[in-house]
Motif scaffolding. Structure first.
Motif, short mmCIF file in Angstrom:
data_model
loop_
_atom_site.label_atom_id
_atom_site.label_comp_id
_atom_site.label_asym_id
_atom_site.label_seq_id
_atom_site.Cartn_x
_atom_site.Cartn_y
_atom_site.Cartn_z
N GLY A 1 29.93 -7.54 -35.88
CA GLY A 1 29.50 -7.53 -34.54
C GLY A 1 30.66 -7.43 -33.61
N TRP A 2 30.26 -6.78 -32.50
CA TRP A 2 31.28 -6.09 -31.30
C TRP A 2 30.80 -6.57 -29.80
CZ3 TRP A 2 31.23 -0.11 -29.98
CH2 TRP A 2 32.49 -0.06 -29.34
N HIS A 3 31.83 -6.95 -29.30
CA HIS A 3 31.58 -7.11 -27.95
C HIS A 3 32.27 -6.08 -27.01
CE1 HIS A 3 30.99 -9.03 -23.93
NE2 HIS A 3 30.07 -10.09 -24.48
N LEU A 4 31.64 -5.23 -26.43
CA LEU A 4 32.05 -4.15 -25.72
C LEU A 4 31.98 -4.45 -24.30
CD1 LEU A 4 33.03 -1.18 -25.59
CD2 LEU A 4 30.55 -0.57 -25.52
N ASP A 5 33.51 -4.17 -23.60
CA ASP A 5 33.81 -4.27 -22.21
C ASP A 5 32.91 -3.18 -21.35
OD1 ASP A 5 34.41 -5.67 -19.93
OD2 ASP A 5 36.62 -5.63 -20.39
N ARG B 1 33.00 5.66 -15.22
CA ARG B 1 33.13 4.24 -15.80
C ARG B 1 31.74 3.80 -16.25
NH1 ARG B 1 36.12 -0.60 -15.49
NH2 ARG B 1 37.84 0.62 -15.62
N PHE B 2 31.61 3.26 -17.61
CA PHE B 2 30.59 2.88 -17.92
C PHE B 2 30.73 1.22 -18.31
CE2 PHE B 2 30.47 7.29 -18.60
CZ PHE B 2 29.29 7.76 -18.29
N PRO B 3 30.12 0.53 -17.53
CA PRO B 3 30.34 -0.97 -18.04
C PRO B 3 29.30 -1.30 -18.90
CG PRO B 3 29.38 -0.70 -15.64
CD PRO B 3 29.69 0.60 -16.06
N CYS B 4 29.80 -2.30 -19.95
CA CYS B 4 28.86 -2.84 -20.77
C CYS B 4 28.79 -4.42 -20.88
CB CYS B 4 29.17 -2.32 -22.09
SG CYS B 4 28.06 -3.17 -23.55
N ASP B 5 29.93 -5.14 -21.15
CA ASP B 5 30.09 -6.47 -21.27
C ASP B 5 28.86 -7.08 -22.07
OD1 ASP B 5 31.30 -8.81 -20.92
OD2 ASP B 5 30.48 -9.19 -18.83
N ARG B 6 28.58 -6.69 -23.11
CA ARG B 6 27.51 -7.28 -23.90
C ARG B 6 27.81 -7.05 -25.53
NH1 ARG B 6 22.31 -6.09 -21.73
NH2 ARG B 6 21.38 -7.45 -23.33
#
Length: 1671
Positions: free
Chosen positions: A1361-1365, A1379-1384
Motif C-alpha cells: 500500500g502506498w500513499h502518494l502526495d 505539478r500533479f497532486p494526488c494525496d490519496r
C-alpha cells in the motif's frame, strides 16, 4: 331465374357413371356455385350411355354465360364418365337458343389426361387454347405424421379474377397415394387466364383417418405466362396442431421468370384402314420460322390412335413462329405397331388484325320525338373497325400414309409439310458412312444421325437399312437414305451410338451426304473414336462440312501417312467443347447405377441425348459425394439456357439418384455455368421424376477470357529407344510473358502407352489461353514415369487458325535432343523456339496457297547459373526436394527441380552454397523467383538465405535476398515463397492473391439504367465496409454457399455485389460462427438498405443468419441488423436473398476513421526482415489511435522492401509522432526498421517517420523492442527530443511507503510517453515515507503541455500500500515543471481499494468563464460570379450557456468583403457562450432600403474560433442567403464539426467516479471464472486497462448483474469500451450481454451492447471485444 341444363353422356362403351356429378355455370355476373345434379327431369337412372339428362337450376341472373365447370367425385366402381356436351338455356327459351359446351372427353382417372373435373368453353374453333394451365406442385413436409388422407383444394386469386375452389383430384406424376411425407405432388389446373397470381388459398376437407397435414410449400408454374410462383408455408393444416386452421391463404415469396411457352392443340386422325391403329408411343416435333419445339410425346391415359379415331392433345411448347413442318414418328413398341396416319392439325393462337363490329347510337336525335319513332330507330348504326386480337390459327398437315416397318418404304418417321406450302418440298438424302480402318474400328451398336441444314433438321434417325448386311464394319462404306423436308445447305450433323452390344467402340472416318435434289456432296470428316474407352470418351460427335480442297489435299500425295489430312482443328474451332461436372449428393443411397443421359439446350439448338458413360474421374460413376467429369462437344448451339438430365431407372433397387449440381465449363466461350439441382431423381422420392430440367444460377456463373484451339503435332525421332510412356506436358508462351497453363497431352495410361512411340507422329487438339499473334517459345517435358521413360523428340508443330479468313498457320519448333535422365544433360524438360512458320490460305479460286517463312528474330537459349545459399543457423538445412521457377519480362522457366548440385553431394546444408545450371530461352530481365520444397524426408524445414541467378550469356547477375524459413513448423508455415529481385520497384503480389483475380463473377444485379448514369457511377470512390455475420445454432443453420451483401444508398446508388469469402480458403459458414469481412465498395453516402444473400440455389443450401452488422469506419457508423431468418429455398419464406432496411437496424456510432496509405521500409541489412507481430500507435494533435497490428500478409517487412498498404486510422491529424512495438514472437523476432511514411488519402498530407535502427532484444545499440519517431512534414520535425525529470513525493502518513514496482505514463498535447518504469533512482530504497525520489528519462519526444499522469503499482512486496502526495514532471527542453497532486492511497486495503490513479495537472489554472471572451469568425464565400455580394452580413452565435447579440459584418467600398472565393475574418467580443451549437446567418442591405430585386449571397462555410481556449466550431453551409431588410429572414446552421483545443480538454480533467454495470447473458455456460478488465475511451482519452474485482463475491455468473465503482479523470463523451478476460479458470468462456457506464457527476448513462461470447471455442474465438455506445 331458372336455367335448364341438358347433360349428354357419350355413346361409348363404359361411358356412363354412377358417381355424383356436380356442375357450376359461370357467367359475366357471377356463378351458380357447385350444384349436385340429383333430380333428372327425364331419366330415373342418370348419366347412362347415350342419355340426355335435363336438370333445372335456380339462380340469380348470370348475364352472358361463358363457361361451365362440370365434374364428379370419382366414387364408386365404374365411375369413369364420357361426357359429350352440356347445353344451357334460360327456362322458357327454345332449344335452338341453348348455348352448347362441347366436351367429348372422358372424366376418368384412367383415361385421357386423368382429370375428373373439366372446365368447358362454348363451341367454336380452338377455344381451349385461351385456357391457361397452372401446374401446382405441392410439397408435404418431412415431419412426423405430415401426410394427409383428406382431399385438398386450392383457389387462385389473380389480377383478372379468381378461380373458385378447385379440388385436386388427379395428379400428373401419379404417386398413387397423395400428400405423403416428404413427397411432392404435381397437379394441373386448366382454367381461364387470371393474370398475375397475387395469393393462393389452400386447404383440405378434414376428412379421413389421418386428416392433419403439414404443408411445406406450393410452387405454381405458369409456362404460358413465363412465370413461376413460390409459396412457402411450413405449417400444419390440422384441427389439433398449431392454430387449428385447415385452410390458409399464402402469398408468393418470389416470382421467377421461366421459359415462356404457348399452347398448341394437336389433332391426330388415324385412318379407317384395317389394322390402322397402333399401340406404340407417338412423338412429334414442330418446326417454325423461329426455331423448333422439343420432342413432344403424344400420350394420355387412354388407349390412343385406334382405327378411325381423332385424338386431340393440348400441349405447352416453345413459340416457333409460323409453322412450316412437322415431324411425327413412333418408337415401334408394342404388338401391331404399324400405324396409318391420315392427317394432323395444329392450332395455336396468334395476334392478328380482326374486323370487329362496334355499335354506335346517333346522339343528335331529339329525346321527345323518340317515343313515337321507337320502333324504327332500334336499328343502331354498326361500324366495322380493325383491331389487334388473339385469334386461333390452324395449320393442317395431310399425311395419308403408313408409318410401319412392313408397309411402303418401311419408315416409322415422316415429315409433313403444311397444306398450302409452295416453297418447300420433300427431299431425300443419301448418307455414306465410312468406318475407319484400324483394329476394332467397327461396331454393332445402334447408330443414330441427325442432319442440320439452314432450314431445320431431320431429327434423330436410326441408320437401319444399309447396302451391307453387317453394318459399320472396319474399313466399310455403308449407304443409307433419309427422307425429309428440304434442309437447304447443310450445316452440321450429329452422329451417335447407344453403346449396346459387345465392343461397341466405333472409329468413324467420315460421313458424306449427297443431296439428291441438286446432287451436291457434303464432306463431314471425323477420324475419331466414338467409344467409352478411347479419345475423350464421347459416344456422339458433331461434324461440320469442310471444303473439298481440304479433303483433296490429303489424297494428292501417294504416301499413306499424310492422307490423314487432319481437319480436327477447323472442327474444334467451329465446335464448343463443354466439360461437364456432376456432383452426386452426399447422403445415404445417393448414388445410382442407372444409365444417365443429358441434353444441353442452347438458344439456337440442343445437343440431342448424350449418354454419360465415360467419366474421366471415376470408374464407378455417380457414387455418393463424388464429382464425375465428362466431355461434350457441340456445334453452334448458342449460349446455354437449360439442361435436361435424367436416368433410365435401370440397376435394380439402387436406381434412385440424388443429384447435387451440374457445372458446365466452356473454355472457348470463356464461361462456366452452375446448374443447381439438390433433388432426388428417384421414383420413390420427392415428386417421383427421374428426369429434371435445370437452369443456370446467374450468381454462380464465372466469366473469363475465352480459350482458342491449338493443334499440336509431336514427332518422336526414329532412333533406338526414342519412345516414352511418360506423361508429356506442354506450355506455350507469347510476347510479354503471356503463357498458357501447363497442359498434359494424355488423358490416361492407355493413351500414354499408345502415343510417343519411336518414329511416330502424334496429333493433339487442345484448347488453351490465347497467347497472341506470336508463339515465342514452348516448353515441353515429361514426368519421367514408366519403364525407360527417356524420350528423343525430333520436333513439335503447332497449328492454329488465322484470325481472319480461311486458313491456318503452323509453327515448327525443332528439338532433336533427348529428354532423359540418363542421356545428354539429364534434363527432362526442354524449351524450344520456332524455326519456321508455314501459312496455308484458301484462295478465291478454291485452291490452297502455302507460304513458308523462316523465323528471324527467335529468342536465344540462355544458360542460367543459380547459386542457392542456405542460412547459417541451427536446423537451416533441408533434405527435401527443392523446385525453382525463374520469371523474367519475356517469360519464365517453368518449375524446375534443383537436382544435382554442381559442388556438393549433400545439397542445401547449413551455411552452404549450392550451384545449379538451368537452360532456358532468354527470359530478358529476371525480376522474381518462386521457390518451394515438397516437405519430404525427415528434416524438411529450410532457412533460405539468398539466391543468385547469373545469366551466363549476358553476364548479368540478379540477386534475391530471401532470409526466410520454408517450413511447415515456423513463421507462417508456408513451404512455397515468391521473392523479388533486389531493388525491385514494381507491384508485388503474394501467392494467395493471384487466384482471385482471374475469376469474374457475373453480376446481373447492376441496375439497367441509362448510360450517362452509369458513367457517373464509375467516378464514385470506394470505401471500406466492415461486415460481420453471425450464423444461428439450429440444425442445418450453416451453409457452404458463398454469401454476398449489396449496400444500397439513396436514389439508386448501390455497391456491386460484395462477396464475403472467408479467409484461409474455408467454404461457407458454420453454425454458431461469427465471421468478419472487410470489403471495398462504392461510397453510397447515406445507407438506406442492405441486401444479404447467397448463391446457393439447391434446397440443401440453407443458412440461418442471426445477425448482420455493417460498419462504415469512414462515416463513423455501424448498423446491426437482428435478422434471425433463414436464407434458404425450403425454409422460412423460400428466399436466398433479403433486403434489410436501415430503419430496422440498431445504429451505433463508432469512431470515424480516415484512410491512410502506409509505407513501411525495412532496412537493407542482413536478416533485417521479420515475422514478428508489429504494433503501431499514431499520435496527432487531436488524439491518438489504439495499438494496431500491422498485417504480415506473407511477405511484408522483408529485407530491403517497401510495403505499402491502406489503414483506417482515427481522424487525429495533424500527426505528431508514432510508436512501433514488436512483441518478439515468431521465428525471426528481430527487425531493422528504416522509415514509415503515412499519406492521408483525403487531404494528401504526407508525414514521414524515420528510425534506421534495430528493434530487437539482442541486436543494435538500443536493445529495445519499442520505438518512437517524430513526424516530419515538409522537412519540418513536429516534435523535439527532451529529457523528463520526474520527482515523486511520498506522503507523511503512517505506512505510506511501498516496496512495489511503480510505473507511470505521462500524457500531453502530443500523446503519451508510453509506460515508464520508475526503477533507476538517486535513492536505493525508493518510495519511503516523506521521501522525494528523482527519476531521469532522456531522449524522449516532448509532449508539449502536459495534461495528466497515470500511475500504478503491481501490489508486490511486504506492505504494498502506498500513499502518494504528488508527482512533479519537468520538461528540460521547455524548462517548465508540471505539478500533479494526488494525496490519496494506492492500496487494495486502504482508501477506495484502487492501485491505479490518474492525476490531473495543477498548472492549468481555472479561468473564470463568466468573463468576456473574443470570437473570431471566418466566412468563406462561394467561388462563382453570382456568389458574391456588396451588401452586409450579420451573425448570431447560439451556445450551450447563452445566445450572443447580433454581430454585423460590414462591407465597405474601401475594404471590399464577400468577394467570390474569399475568406473574410471578423472579431467580436462577447460573454462566454460555452460550446457553440448553431449560428444564424443573415444578409441585409447597407442603407436599410427595401430590396427591389432578389439577391443572394452564397456562403460555403463559417468557422467560429473561441480565442481564450482555442476551441473551433465549423459550420458547412453551401447555401444562398437571401437579401432582406427584415431580421427574420436568415439561415440557421447546425455545427458540423467541433474541434476541442488541448487547453480546453486539459481544463476539464477532474476526478469523477464512474459506475460500471456488467450484465452477463442468459444461456448455458454464460458465466466466467476468468479475470475481466475494461478500458474506457472517451473524448478526453482513455482510462487504461482496469481490472474489475470485488471482494467476497462470485462475479460474472449467468444472468447476473455486477456493479463496480471506478474513479477516473473525466473522460468526456464516452466513445467505446474494450472488454477482455485473461482466459483463466476452469470455464473462462463468457457471454456478455451488455455494459452500462454511468458518470456519477452528471448522471449520464451510456449503454454498450455486446450479446456475444468471449470464448476461444465459440463464435470467432475472440476473448476481447470493443463495444460502441447505442444511439
Amino acid at each position: 331465374m331458372k336455367y335448364r341444363i341438358t347433360i349428354c353422356t357419350g355413346n361409348v362403351s363404359g361411358g356412363g357413371t354412377d358417381a355424383s356429378v356436380f356442375l357450376n355455370v359461370i357467367g359475366d355476373l357471377g356463378d351458380t356455385g357447385e350444384r349436385l345434379m340429383i333430380m333428372s327431369k327425364n331419366n330415373v337412372n342418370k348419366f347412362e350411355k347415350g342419355n340426355h339428362d335435363e336438370f333445372l337450376i335456380e339462380a340469380v341472373a348470370l348475364g352472358r354465360i361463358h363457361r361451365v365447370r362440370v365434374g364428379h367425385d370419382g366414387r364408386g366402381g365404374g365411375c369413369g364418365w364420357f361426357l359429350d356436351k352440356v347445353m344451357v338455356r334460360e327456362e322458357g327459351q327454345p332449344e335452338s337458343l341453348a348455348i352448347e359446351f362441347p366436351c367429348y372427353r372422358w372424366l376418368d382417372r384412367n383415361e385421357d389426361d386423368g382429370q375428373i373435373v373439366r372446365e368447358l368453353v362454348p363451341a367454336g374453333e380452338g377455344l381451349r387454347l385461351f385456357n391457361v394451365s397452372y401446374h401446382i406442385a405441392i410439397k408435404t413436409g418431412s415431419v412426423n405424421g405430415a401426410s394427409s388422407d383428406s382431399r385438398v383444394f386450392v383457389k387462385l386469386y389473380g389480377e383478372r379474377g379468381d378461380t373458385g375452389k378447385i379440388t385436386l383430384a388427379v395428379s400428373d406424376n401419379d404417386l398413387r397415394n397423395y400428400f405423403e411425407t416428404g413427397r411432392t405432388d404435381i397437379f394441373t389446373v386448366e382454367t381461364f387466364d387470371i393474370g398475375k397470381i397475387n395469393r393462393l388459398l389452400i386447404g383440405h376437407t378434414n376428412e379421413g383417418l389421418r386428416a392433419g397435414w403439414f404443408l411445406d410449400s406450393v410452387q405454381i408454374s405458369v409456362p404460358v405466362q413465363g412465370k413461376e410462383y413460390m409459396f412457402p408455408s411450413h405449417r400444419w393444416l390440422c384441427k389439433d396442431e398449431a392454430d387449428g386452421k385447415v385452410e390458409v391463404e399464402i402469398y408468393p415469396s418470389e416470382i421467377l421468370d421461366i421459359e415462356k411457352l404457348i399452347n398448341y392443340e394437336v389433332s391426330v386422325v388415324t385412318g379407317d384402314v384395317r389394322t390402322g391403329g397402333t399401340n406404340a408411343n407417338v412423338f412429334c416435333q414442330i418446326y417454325g420460322d423461329e426455331g423448333k419445339t422439343e420432342v413432344l410425346p403424344l400420350k394420355s391415359r387412354s388407349n390412343n390412335f385406334e382405327r378411325g379415331t381423332t385424338e386431340i392433345f393440348k400441349m405447352e411448347a416453345q413459340d416457333v413462329g409460323k409453322i412450316y413442318k412437322l415431324r411425327i414418328y413412333h418408337d415401334g413398341s408394342g404388338i401391331g405397331d404399324g400405324w396409318f396416319l391420315e392427317s394432323v392439325d395444329i392450332k395455336r393462337l396468334t395476334m392478328a388484325m380482326v374486323k370487329v363490329e362496334v355499335k354506335r347510337e346517333d346522339a343528335k336525335k331529339d329525346k321527345k320525338k323518340d317515343k313515337k319513332k321507337k320502333k324504327k330507330d332500334e336499328e343502331e348504326v354498326v361500324e366495322m373497325v380493325e383491331e389487334l386480337q388473339e385469334v386461333v390459327e390452324t395449320f393442317s398437315f395431310p399425311c395419308n400414309r403408313w408409318l410401319a416397318r412392313d408397309e411402303e418404304d418401311g419408315e416409322i418417321v415422316v415429315e409433313l409439310l403444311i397444306d398450302d406450302n409452295e416453297d418447300l418440298e420433300v427431299n431425300s438424302y443419301e448418307v455414306h458412312v465410312f468406318t475407319g480402318n484400324m483394329w476394332g474400328a467397327g461396331t454393332d451398336a445402334k447408330v443414330y444421325i441427325n442432319v442440320y441444314g439452314e432450314i431445320g433438321d431431320t431429327g434423330e434417325r436410326r441408320l437401319r437399312k444399309s447396302n451391307n448386311l453387317n453394318k459399320f464394319e472396319r474399313g466399310q462404306e455403308d449407304v443409307f437414305s433419309i427422307t425429309s423436308v428440304d434442309l437447304g445447305p447443310l450445316k452440321k450433323l450429329r452422329i451417335r451410338h447407344d453403346n449396346s452390344q459387345a465392343g461397341a467402340g466405333w472409329f468413324l472416318d467420315r460421313v458424306e451426304i449427297v443431296d439428291n435434289k441438286d446432287d451436291t456432296t457434303y464432306f463431314f470428316p471425323c477420324k475419331r473414336w466414338l467409344a467409352v474407352d478411347e479419345d475423350d470418351g464421347q459416344l456422339a460427335r458433331e461434324l461440320v462440312p469442310v471444303d473439298e480442297a481440304f479433303m483433296k489435299k490429303g489424297d494428292d500425295d501417294d504416301d499413306d501417312d499424310d492422307s490423314e489430312a487432319t481437319l480436327g482443328l477447323e472442327q474444334k474451332a467451329m465446335s464448343t467443347t463443354y466439360t461437364v461436372r456432376l456432383k452426386t449428393g452426399d447422403k445415404k443411397y445417393a448414388g445410382t447405377d442407372a444409365n444417365v443421359f443429358m441434353t444441353l439446350y442452347g438458344i439456337k439448338d440442343d445437343t440431342g441425348i448424350i449418354n454419360l458413360k465415360a467419366s474421366k474421374t471415376h470408374k464407378n460413376k455417380f457414387e455418393r459425394g463424388m464429382i464425375d467429369e465428362f466431355t461434350v462437344e457441340a456445334v453452334d448451339i448458342g449460349p446455354l439456357k437449360k439442361l435436361r438430365i435424367g436416368h433410365d431407372n435401370h440397376g435394380g433397387g439402387s436406381a434412385g439418384w440424388f443429384l447435387d449440381w451440374v457445372e458446365i465449363d466452356a473454355p472457348s466461350m470463356g464461361q462456366k455455368l452452375h446448374f443447381p439441382c439438390g433433388r432426388w431423381l428417384d421414383k420413390g422420392e420427392d415428386d417421383g421424376a427421374i428426369a429434371r430440367d435445370l437452369f443456370p444460377n446467374p450468381l454462380q456463373t464465372e466469366l473469363y477470357t475465352p480459350f482458342v484451339p491449338y493443334e499440336i503435332k509431336i514427332f518422336t525421332s526414329d532412333i533406338f529407344g526414342a519412345g516414352t510412356d511418360a506423361d508429356v506436358f506442354v506450355v506455350l508462351y507469347g510476347r510479354e510473358a503471356v503463357c498458357t497453363q501447363q497442359k498434359r497431352l494424355c488423358v490416361n495410361k492407355r493413351e500414354r502407352i499408345m502415343y510417343f512411340e519411336r518414329g511416330a507422329e502424334d496429333m493433339f487438339i487442345v484448347e488453351l489461353e490465347d497467347v497472341g499473334e506470336v508463339i515465342e517459345k514452348i516448353r515441353i517435358g515429361h514426368d519421367n514415369r514408366g519403364v525407360n521413360p527417356g524420350w528423343h523428340l525430333d520436333r513439335v508443330e503447332i497449328r492454329r487458325l488465322l484470325k481472319k479468313g480461311k486458313g491456318s498457320e503452323t509453327v515448327i519448333f525443332p528439338c532433336e535432343r533427348w529428354l532423359a535422365k540418363s542421356e545428354d544433360d539429364g534434363e527432362t524438360v526442354r524449351e524450344l523456339v520456332p524455326s519456321d512458320i508455314i501459312t496455308e490460305k484458301l484462295s478465291r479460286d478454291g485452291s490452297l496457297k502455302i507460304t513458308e517463312v523462316e523465323v528471324e528474330d527467335a529468342l536465344d537459349t540462355h544458360t542460367y547459373k543459380v547459386s542457392v545459399m542456405t542460412g547459417d543457423m541451427y536446423g537451416a538445412g533441408t533434405d527435401a526436394n527443392v523446385f525453382l521457377t525463374i520469371y523474367g519480362d519475356l517469360g519464365d522457366t517453368g518449375e524446375r527441380k534443383l537436382n544435382k548440385s554442381e559442388n556438393n553431394s549433400n545439397k542445401f546444408e547449413r551455411g552452404a552454397v549450392d550451384k545449379f545450371t538451368i537452360e532456358a530461352v532468354d527470359l530478358g530481365q529476371v525480376f522474381k523467383i518462386k521457390i518451394r520444397h515438397d516437405n519430404s524426408m525427415m528434416s524438411a524445414d529450410w532457412y533460405l538465405d539468398q539466391v543468385e541467378v547469373l545469366d551466363v550469356d549476358t553476364e548479368e547477375v540478379f540477386l534475391f535476398l530471401c532470409e526466410r524459413w520454408l517450413s511447415r513448423k515456423r513463421e507462417d508455415r508456408l513451404i512455397q515463397r515468391v521473392f523479388y529481385v533486389k531493388g525491385y520497384e514494381g507491384v508485388r503480389e503474394s501467392l494467395n492473391i493471384k487466384k482471385k483475380s482471374t475469376v469474374k463473377s457475373v453480376d446481373n444485379n447492376r441496375n439497367k439504367k441509362s448510360k450517362n448514369k452509369e458513367e457517373e457511377e464509375e467516378q464514385l470512390p470506394a470505401i471500406p465496409y466492415h461486415i460481420t455475420l453471425c450464423t444461428g445454432l439450429e440444425r442445418d443453420a450453416g451453409t457452404t454457399s458463398r454469401a454476398y451483401v449489396i449496400i444500397i444508398g439513396a436514389n439508386q446508388s448501390r455497391t456491386d455485389r460484395l462477396w464475403l469469402d472467408p479467409p484461409d480458403g474455408k467454404r461457407g459458414f458454420q453454425a454458431g460462427s461469427l465471421e468478419s469481412f472487410e470489403c471495398h465498395g462504392t461510397d453510397v453516402w447515406e445507407i438506406k438498405k442492405v441486401e444479404l444473400g447467397h448463391d446457393g440455389a439447391t434446397p440443401e443450401s440453407c443458412w440461418l443468419v442471426d445477425e448482420l452488422s455493417v460498419a462504415v469506419p469512414t462515416k463513423g457508423v455501424k448498423y446491426i441488423f437482428a435478422c434471425s431468418c433463414w436464407l434458404a429455398k425450403d425454409r422460412g419464406d423460400g428466399l436466398t436473398a433479403r433486403v434489410f432496411n436501415v430503419l430496422d437496424a440498431e445504429a451505433v456510432s463508432i469512431s470515424q476513421k480516415v484512410i491512410y496509405e502506409v509505407t513501411v521500409v525495412t532496412g537493407d541489412i542482413q536478416n533485417a526482415g521479420t515475422d514478428t507481430n508489429i504494433f503501431m500507435t499514431v499520435f496527432g494533435a487531436n488524439g491518438s489511435t489504439e495499438e494496431m497490428l500491422l498485417q504480415k500478409n506473407e511477405d511484408r517487412f522483408e529485407r530491403g522492401q517497401e510495403d505499402t498498404f491502406n489503414m483506417e486510422i482515427d481522424d487525429i491529424a495533424p500527426l505528431r509522432k508514432m510508436r512501433l512495438r514488436i512483441d518478439g514472437s515468431g521465428s525471426r523476432p528481430d527487425w531493422f526498421l528504416d522509415t514509415v511514411r503515412m499519406h492521408n488519402l483525403t487531404t494528401g498530407d504526407v508525414s514521414e517517420f524515420t528510425y534506421e535502427e534495430w528493434l530487437s532484444k539482442i541486436r543494435g545499440p538500443r536493445r529495445t523492442m519499442i520505438c518512437e519517431m517524430a513526424a516530419v512534414v515538409d522537412d519540418e520535425t513536429m516534435v523535439e527530443l527532451t529529457t523528463y525529470v520526474i520527482q515523486v513525493k511520498t506522503s507523511d502518513v503512517a505506512g505510506a511507503g511501498t516496496d512495489a514496482n511503480v510505473w507511470v505514463i505521462i500524457f500531453g498535447e502530443n500523446g503519451d510517453t508510453g509506460t515508464l518504469a520508475l526503477k533507476e533512482c538517486n535513492r536505493s530504497n525508493k518510495f519511503e515515507r516523506k521521501q522525494v525520489d528523482t527519476f531521469r528519462f532522456s531522449e524522449i519526444l516532448s509532449l508539449g503541455d502536459l495534461s495528466k499522469v497515470r500511475v500504478w503499482h503491481d501490489n508486490t512486496g511486504l506492505a504494498p500500500g502506498w500513499h502518494l502526495d504528488y508527482i512533479d514532471v519537468k520538461d528540460e527542453l521547455m524548462d517548465k515543471t508540471f505539478r500533479f497532486p494526488c494525496d490519496r492511497w494506492l492500496a487494495k486495503n486502504d482508501g477506495d481499494g484502487q492501485i491505479m490513479r490518474e492525476l490531473a495537472c495543477a498548472n492549468n489554472e481555472y479561468l473564470d468563464l463568466d468573463e468576456k471572451t473574443k470570437y473570431e469568425i471566418c466566412v468563406t464565400t462561394g467561388d462563382t460570379a453570382e456568389a458574391e455580394t456588396k451588401e452586409n452580413g450579420w451573425i448570431v452565435l447560439e451556445g450551450r450557456k447563452g445566445r450572443s447579440k447580433e454581430f454585423l459584418m460590414e462591407n465597405s467600398s474601401k475594404k471590399k468583403r464577400f468577394l467570390r472565393g474569399n475568406v473574410d475574418r471578423f472579431e467580436f467580443t462577447s460573454k462566454n457562450l460555452g460550446d457553440i451549437v448553431s449560428i444564424c446567418l443573415g444578409h441585409t442591405s447597407k442603407d436599410g432600403k427595401k430590396v427591389k430585386t432578389e439577391q443572394h449571397w452564397h456562403v460555403e462555410q463559417v468557422v467560429v474560433t473561441e480565442r481564450e481556449l482555442g476551441n473551433k466550431y465549423i459550420f458547412h453551409c453551401n447555401a444562398p442567403v437571401p437579401l432582406s431588410v427584415k431580421r427574420d429572414d436568415f439561415l440557421t446552421l447546425e455545427c458540423t464539426k467541433a474541434i476541442e483545443s488541448f487547453a480546453s480538454k486539459a481544463r476539464s480533467l477532474v476526478p469523477v467516479k464512474y459506475e460500471i454495470i456488467v450484465i452477463t447473458g442468459d444461456e448455458k455456460g454464460a458465466g466466467t471464472d476468468a479475470n475481466v478488465s475494461v478500458t474506457i475511451f472517451g473524448s478526453n482519452g482513455d482510462s487504461g486497462q482496469r481490472r474489475l474485482r470485488q471482494k467476497f463475491r462470485n462475479l460474472f455468473e449467468r444472468e447476473q448483474t455486477d456493479r463496480f465503482l471506478l474513479e477516473m479523470l473525466d473522460m468526456g463523451e464516452l466513445q467505446k469500451v474494450r472488454v477482455e478476460h485473461d482466459n483463466s479458470g476452469l470455464h473462462p468462456g463468457w457471454l456478455l450481454d451488455r455494459i452500462e457506464v454511468t458518470n456519477t457527476a452528471n448522471g449520464v448513462t451510456t449503454i454498450f451492447l455486446c450479446g456475444k461470447w468471449l470464448d476461444t471455442k465459440r463464435a470467432d474465438g475472440q476473448i476481447a471485444r470493443v463495444l460502441y455506445p447505442k444511439y
